[in-house]
Design an enzyme around this catalytic site. Structure first.
Site, PDB file in Angstrom:
ATOM      1  N   TYR A  69      68.966 -10.945   0.574  1.00 11.33           N
ATOM      2  CA  TYR A  69      70.306 -10.937  -0.008  1.00 11.33           C
ATOM      3  C   TYR A  69      70.320 -11.913  -1.183  1.00 11.33           C
ATOM      4  CZ  TYR A  69      72.302  -8.620   4.169  1.00 11.33           C
ATOM      5  OH  TYR A  69      72.619  -7.754   5.189  1.00 11.33           O
ATOM      6  N   GLY A 221      82.083   1.729   3.685  1.00 10.20           N
ATOM      7  CA  GLY A 221      81.880   3.169   3.844  1.00 10.20           C
ATOM      8  C   GLY A 221      80.825   3.702   2.899  1.00 10.20           C
TER       9      GLY A 221
END
Length: 299
Positions: A69, A221
């Site tokens: 990350y 999503g």
């Protein structure tokens, strides 16, 4: 529902092995920029540090991160270390190993079993820890995870890792791992607008065995690493209006409604969104509302 005073305690608690965590945690992926990895613009460092410190002030004691990350200027692990070390005794930091990005941000060859010690030690170095609380093996399309998970089990026996977990797996992989060492958590993509029967089966399997289930992209999503979008189903907006909440809060509440073993790890680099995400732990859906939202999932 957007109160700045609601804390993570409102969501209740679950255990990752012997480590109690509040069911609303924090995902560090979005700390490094406007989108994950190199997809957006790097974050303001001071603001990211402030978000982490505020998360802990709001009672969050479960942070999900990874050495991969990072954006062109920011590393999630470095930010966590700078903001929160020395770490509180009750703070649980979970990280993932398996995927690999080189210094330029390009995705490289996934780790072989013998590479995993280096992945673990890099997380230890970046976080400034002598052991990792929870390490997820992120499956990278391999059919069997036995060799990789076995390598992590050896690192657990050596004291570098306290608990082991799995990410992006099917029910058969959980059984395969459990034949080698205990699994305390499973992290798969799951949420409103996304329906995968195998993941539904895995959710039920975790419920039956008392294993934590930790969805990713529960708010984002289809946008995935790009972050939360503005498109929400009509039913989500309707329930949000009824509670005076945001659609993102309803998505988090629906996630938590799936069972006491289900944890949320919404991520953000925005202090206001952080407070809203934590406050979502206090939102209680009725069974009728949950059923209506279930109907919004794609089949």
């Amino acid at each position: 529902m957007t109160s700045q005073t609601i804390t993570a305690e409102s969501a209740g608690t679950w255990h990752l092995g012997d480590l109690p965590v509040r069911r609303v945690g924090f995902g560090a992926m979005r700390l490094t920029g406007s989108a994950a990895f190199h997809l957006g613009t790097p974050s303001d460092r001071a603001r990211s540090l402030a978000v982490l410190r505020r998360a802990v002030e709001l009672g969050v004691n479960h942070i999900d991160t990874a050495a991969f990350y990072f954006s062109s200027l920011r590393s999630a692990n470095e930010l966590i270390n700078s903001a929160l070390a020395p770490y509180a005794d009750d703070l649980v930091i979970a990280t993932k190993v398996g995927p690999y990005r080189d210094w330029s941000g390009e995705w490289g060859t996934s780790a072989r079993p013998e590479d995993l010690r280096g992945h673990v030690e890099e997380n230890l170095r970046q976080l400034g820890r002598d052991h990792l609380d929870v390490v997820y093996l992120r499956r990278m399309r391999q059919d069997s995870i036995a060799e990789h998970f076995g390598a992590l089990a050896e690192l657990r026996a050596a004291g570098l890792v306290r608990h082991l977990a799995l990410s992006d797996v099917e029910p058969r992989h959980l059984a395969e791992a459990q034949a080698i060492a205990p699994v305390v958590s499973v992290q798969n993509r799951y949420g409103l607008g996304f329906h995968d029967p195998a993941t539904d089966a895995l959710l039920a399997q975790c419920r039956a065995q008392g294993i934590a289930f930790v969805p990713f992209y529960a708010i984002a999503g289809e946008a995935g690493p790009q972050g939360a979008g503005t498109a929400h189903e009509a039913e989500v907006r309707s329930v949000a209006r009824a509670h005076g909440a945001t659609p993102a809060q309803v998505r988090i509440a629906w996630t938590l409604h799936q069972g006491p073993h289900v944890l949320a790890i919404p991520g953000t680099g925005n202090p206001d969104h952080l407070a809203e995400n934590v406050a979502a732990g206090a939102l209680r859906l009725t069974d009728e509302e949950a059923a209506r939202l279930d109907g919004a999932r794609t089949g």
